[in-house]
Design an enzyme around this catalytic site. Structure first.
Site, mmCIF file in Angstrom:
data_model
loop_
_atom_site.group_PDB
_atom_site.id
_atom_site.type_symbol
_atom_site.label_atom_id
_atom_site.label_comp_id
_atom_site.label_asym_id
_atom_site.label_seq_id
_atom_site.Cartn_x
_atom_site.Cartn_y
_atom_site.Cartn_z
ATOM 1 N N HIS B 292 0.830 -1.208 0.000
ATOM 2 C CA HIS B 292 0.000 0.000 0.000
ATOM 3 C C HIS B 292 0.866 1.260 0.000
ATOM 4 O O HIS B 292 1.941 1.298 0.611
ATOM 5 C CB HIS B 292 -1.035 0.007 1.131
ATOM 6 C CG HIS B 292 -0.496 0.055 2.522
ATOM 7 N ND1 HIS B 292 -0.177 1.237 3.147
ATOM 8 C CD2 HIS B 292 -0.238 -0.928 3.420
ATOM 9 C CE1 HIS B 292 0.235 0.969 4.388
ATOM 10 N NE2 HIS B 292 0.225 -0.328 4.578
ATOM 11 N N ASP B 304 6.214 0.833 6.663
ATOM 12 C CA ASP B 304 4.772 0.566 6.524
ATOM 13 C C ASP B 304 4.161 1.600 5.596
ATOM 14 O O ASP B 304 3.717 2.645 6.045
ATOM 15 C CB ASP B 304 4.127 0.604 7.911
ATOM 16 C CG ASP B 304 2.650 0.245 7.880
ATOM 17 O OD1 ASP B 304 2.172 -0.229 6.835
ATOM 18 O OD2 ASP B 304 1.979 0.459 8.903
ATOM 19 N N GLU B 338 -5.047 2.034 2.788
ATOM 20 C CA GLU B 338 -5.027 0.803 3.592
ATOM 21 C C GLU B 338 -5.206 1.134 5.060
ATOM 22 O O GLU B 338 -5.877 0.411 5.799
ATOM 23 C CB GLU B 338 -3.705 0.051 3.365
ATOM 24 C CG GLU B 338 -3.637 -1.336 4.018
ATOM 25 C CD GLU B 338 -3.182 -1.349 5.478
ATOM 26 O OE1 GLU B 338 -3.387 -2.364 6.151
ATOM 27 O OE2 GLU B 338 -2.635 -0.312 5.950
ATOM 28 N N GLU B 339 -4.579 2.233 5.492
ATOM 29 C CA GLU B 339 -4.552 2.554 6.922
ATOM 30 C C GLU B 339 -5.930 2.935 7.459
ATOM 31 O O GLU B 339 -6.124 3.025 8.665
ATOM 32 C CB GLU B 339 -3.527 3.656 7.208
ATOM 33 C CG GLU B 339 -2.067 3.264 6.890
ATOM 34 C CD GLU B 339 -1.517 2.144 7.785
ATOM 35 O OE1 GLU B 339 -2.275 1.605 8.606
ATOM 36 O OE2 GLU B 339 -0.331 1.794 7.633
ATOM 37 N N ASP B 366 3.264 -6.399 3.663
ATOM 38 C CA ASP B 366 2.881 -5.276 4.535
ATOM 39 C C ASP B 366 3.245 -5.541 5.985
ATOM 40 O O ASP B 366 2.608 -5.042 6.904
ATOM 41 C CB ASP B 366 1.376 -4.985 4.383
ATOM 42 C CG ASP B 366 0.966 -3.707 5.118
ATOM 43 O OD1 ASP B 366 1.845 -2.866 5.380
ATOM 44 O OD2 ASP B 366 -0.227 -3.557 5.444
ATOM 45 N N HIS B 437 3.792 2.694 12.930
ATOM 46 C CA HIS B 437 2.914 3.851 13.181
ATOM 47 C C HIS B 437 3.547 4.877 14.126
ATOM 48 O O HIS B 437 2.840 5.549 14.873
ATOM 49 C CB HIS B 437 1.552 3.398 13.733
ATOM 50 C CG HIS B 437 0.757 2.559 12.783
ATOM 51 N ND1 HIS B 437 -0.540 2.161 13.028
ATOM 52 C CD2 HIS B 437 1.050 2.043 11.558
ATOM 53 C CE1 HIS B 437 -0.988 1.427 12.015
ATOM 54 N NE2 HIS B 437 -0.038 1.333 11.112
#
Lengths: 474, 474
Positions: B292, B304, B338-339, B366, B437
């Site tokens: 992504h 990520d 995606e998130e 991912d 994140h």
């Protein structure tokens, strides 16, 4: 069995044989230096050592170093030089000590720097807008209110700086990007970077944080302006942002930063704290254990140097509780303003200059209180042999290693340079510089069992050295 | 040789024997399932695999995945759903692909959430004033302008929340303090925490960051409000601050926090990007590789999912460069949003519902692009046996492991739930949730060699599956 295997076995054999030989020679020479009587006397302390170890790791003191440290750092948080919170924390630890029926406590007042961090912001303006994590360095001046906006020049080491043309540095922001080797080598870019960049005409300087690992973690710390240079603002940025800027510049792009920083600097009064457990036979002869009570203004100062402070606080407390009063005096010192270049230790040196020779042995823990491995020891060969023999008593906790270190500790280097033997805690501190001077220096770095073991080793070694019939030779 | 030693040897022997037996049985059953012809055909790709591996690890592509990823994330930084920077980054990767003479590229527009973080501040007011590092969670509402000031109640798990009396929760700030086990288990406290706390009357909720290690690192991520509950502000705080608050509360003290947060939420148009390298014989049959392109709004989104994005970008590029055109079509998809819960993948599913069965195999990376170890594979036993046999070709790079995973990847779970076999990259990602994140998700997490190996494995597996004479069974 193939040839390679035979060969590998042979090499292993030779290696282990020669290593064993070196160790044996050292051991032989220590045995010769010490003689049987001394060794026998050292081993006569095995029961006392066991008593201390049991009390700290299984008895009433189990978990207490961690608990008291946690209560302390949770209550006060960071304790920067010159702040009221530092003075309150000193009062607190004095009360905590008195509650243990130890009342031979004095404090010695001294003037300390009081540098206060204000607002800090660094924004990359070109090639794109991005905020950088930042921590200004101790004693840094402020930027003008409108900030400093300038192009970056990246400098890998001082040799590169010195060989740069002045027109390449003038009016720029220098970012030092040294390879982290050891702290003592790499920290020069933090402590001297601003002065040296300023001398070449830079208008601000930043340093890649002094550490090997980061999760967007800037590391603060002291820097000192030299004489006769313009004092320029200076700060630490993260490994990640330094590497980002390097990649951008390597691609031929220009990096422009805006730095906005405020700070203030004055002086305040603080105190060294001295706790004595008086010796029975030679009360004037001192065995000192110590740590510093001040910290940087980030995190909790749990690792730097809460752990060292509390294992040193614990030593006389445990001996008092166990009614183990040695021949010499155990003195516990809680240094102030270590982070501003050993200000407390220098005051102690000056104030006690005539009595320094009464210090039989001096210890400080200021590089973490992870699992203890032994001691880093400064002094002559005979002194090291004695400590090495004492450390053999700690085989059950794997803390038998003696590292030779001509200047162990931090504050105590001011004392040991007078020829006084000393030691610092040698511990499993591989990750120390991950957290050092960052917001991550909290109780999460500390481990209850490791602190117990450190306390036990620290207390028992101090007791033996303070009680044994002979002085540590110098 | 003492008894203990003999015994230990025996146990080791029995263990290794029985383990070897299990492996042998699996291998036997795969051999039986596949048959000699299939195995022979798989091994006929060894030369092609070597060619790809050489090209990526020693040839012109050496270091290229890292370099292109670095250029991309350095140029754009974080690429949150709904932002202009995300759309610019999509344009950029399309241009980068066209520059490789791959022109079969389409984008599919869709509506995505656009949540914007504003100012965020959490201050502990009691028992002392302290700022907490904070990252609001995705879709969180703002606090009132004056903030929310309330007492904290610490909740270890949902069972404790549900069994709490409503008067103990009402008007309070809930802090979830779950033990981090696995991400998929622990993340529930982030995704559902606000809703469940609100249902019990809490006025805000915070969550211990979902990760096992921290240097004062808050981890953001999505949360979703349930229906019929008051939407309360919600954020992540650090492991260190959660533990601090827990210790304070455990000592019987009250913790009062002030939370100030602003944010905004609307929707924007974004795009999935679909790059095709058309197959020679079965152009309608698809082997999909994917990652992504959007990220959270912190760090660089390098891990990520920049790494997964770029190894998937690289696959058709390398095959094109090497003139390796397989029988089936290689499709590279760069998922958007995606998130925010696979928004791009759901759009793809809806839009391509009639053709989903044309997907022969679908892959997504991912969970990091650290050193590749193999693949995590979903599908029936025969499908897994085929992939396991293909992975045997990668012994030279230690990437032969097949992990059974009924729902590999993240976005592709939306597709594989239709019974389509698929895989994600199984890699040495032990530290993935240290950075996930956070501001620490930068190029410093990435390694050039590991990315090369991941690219080589990803490309070669995709090629073999796309070229082999038979379809992956389902």
């Amino acid at each position: 069995m193939n040839t390679y295997y035979v060969c590998a076995l042979k090499i292993l054999f030779i290696l282990s044989f020669s290593q064993a030989n070196v160790i044996k020679q050292n051991a032989d020479s220590c045995q010769q230096i010490l003689g049987d009587d001394v060794i026998r006397e050292i081993w006569s302390y095995e029961n006392v050592k066991d008593e201390i170890l049991r009390y700290v790791t299984e008895g009433d003191f189990k978990g207490k170093t961690y608990d008291e440290l946690a209560k302390f750092v949770d209550k006060f948080g960071a304790r920067p030089s010159g702040t009221e919170v530092l003075e309150n924390s000193i009062d607190y630890i004095i009360d905590l000590t008195r509650a243990e029926n130890i009342n031979d406590i004095v404090t010695e007042e001294l003037e300390v720097p009081h540098w206060t961090r204000g607002e800090e912001r660094i924004t990359m303006l070109q090639p794109r807008v991005k905020n950088l994590a930042v921590l200004g360095l101790g004693r840094s001046v402020s930027t003008p209110p409108e900030g400093i906006t300038a192009e970056v020049i990246l400098i890998n080491d001082f040799a590169q700086l010195e060989s740069s043309k002045e027109e390449d540095i003038r009016g720029k922001i220098v970012i030092y990007n040294p390879v982290f080797t050891t702290y003592s080598d790499t920290v020069a870019y933090r402590t001297q970077g601003a002065t040296r960049a300023s001398a070449k005409g830079a208008i601000a300087s930043l340093v890649r944080s002094v550490g090997p690992f980061s999760i967007d973690s800037p590391h603060t710390g002291l820097q000192t302006y030299g004489e006769n240079v313009t004092q320029i603002p200076t700060a630490a940025i993260t490994l990640e942002d330094t590497d980002l800027i390097k990649r951008i510049i390597d691609r031929g792009e220009k990096v422009i930063l805006k730095i906005e920083m405020t700070s203030s600097l004055d002086t305040k009064i603080s105190r060294n704290t001295i706790v004595d457990l008086k010796g029975t036979e030679k009360p004037d002869s001192l065995v000192i254990v110590s740590g510093h009570i001040d910290s940087w203004d980030v995190g909790q100062g749990a690792m730097d140097d809460g752990g060292g402070l509390f294992i040193s606080w614990a030593a006389p407390v445990i001996l008092k509780r166990l009614n183990l009063q040695p021949r010499r005096t155990i003195r516990s010192i809680f240094w102030t303003a270590e982070e501003f270049a050993y200000v407390g230790a220098y005051d102690y040196e000056k104030r006690h200059l005539d009595e320094l020779q009464n210090i039989n042995f001096i210890m400080e823990s200021d590089e973490g209180t992870f699992a203890p491995l032994g001691l880093a020891v400064g002094g002559n060969q005979e002194a090291r042999c004695i400590i090495a023999e004492i450390l053999k008593l700690f085989e059950s906790i794997n803390a038998t290693t003696l590292i030779e270190d001509d200047s162990p500790g931090s504050d105590i280097a001011i004392i040991t340079k007078h020829g006084i033997p000393g030691a610092s805690l040698y511990n499993d501190n591989e990750r120390y510089f991950w957290f050092h001077h960052t917001e991550g220096d909290t109780m999460n770095v500390e481990d209850e069992r490791d602190l117990d073991l450190g306390t036990a080793l620290w207390t028992a070694v101090a007791y033996i050295v303070a009680d044994i019939s002979f002085d540590i030779p110098r």
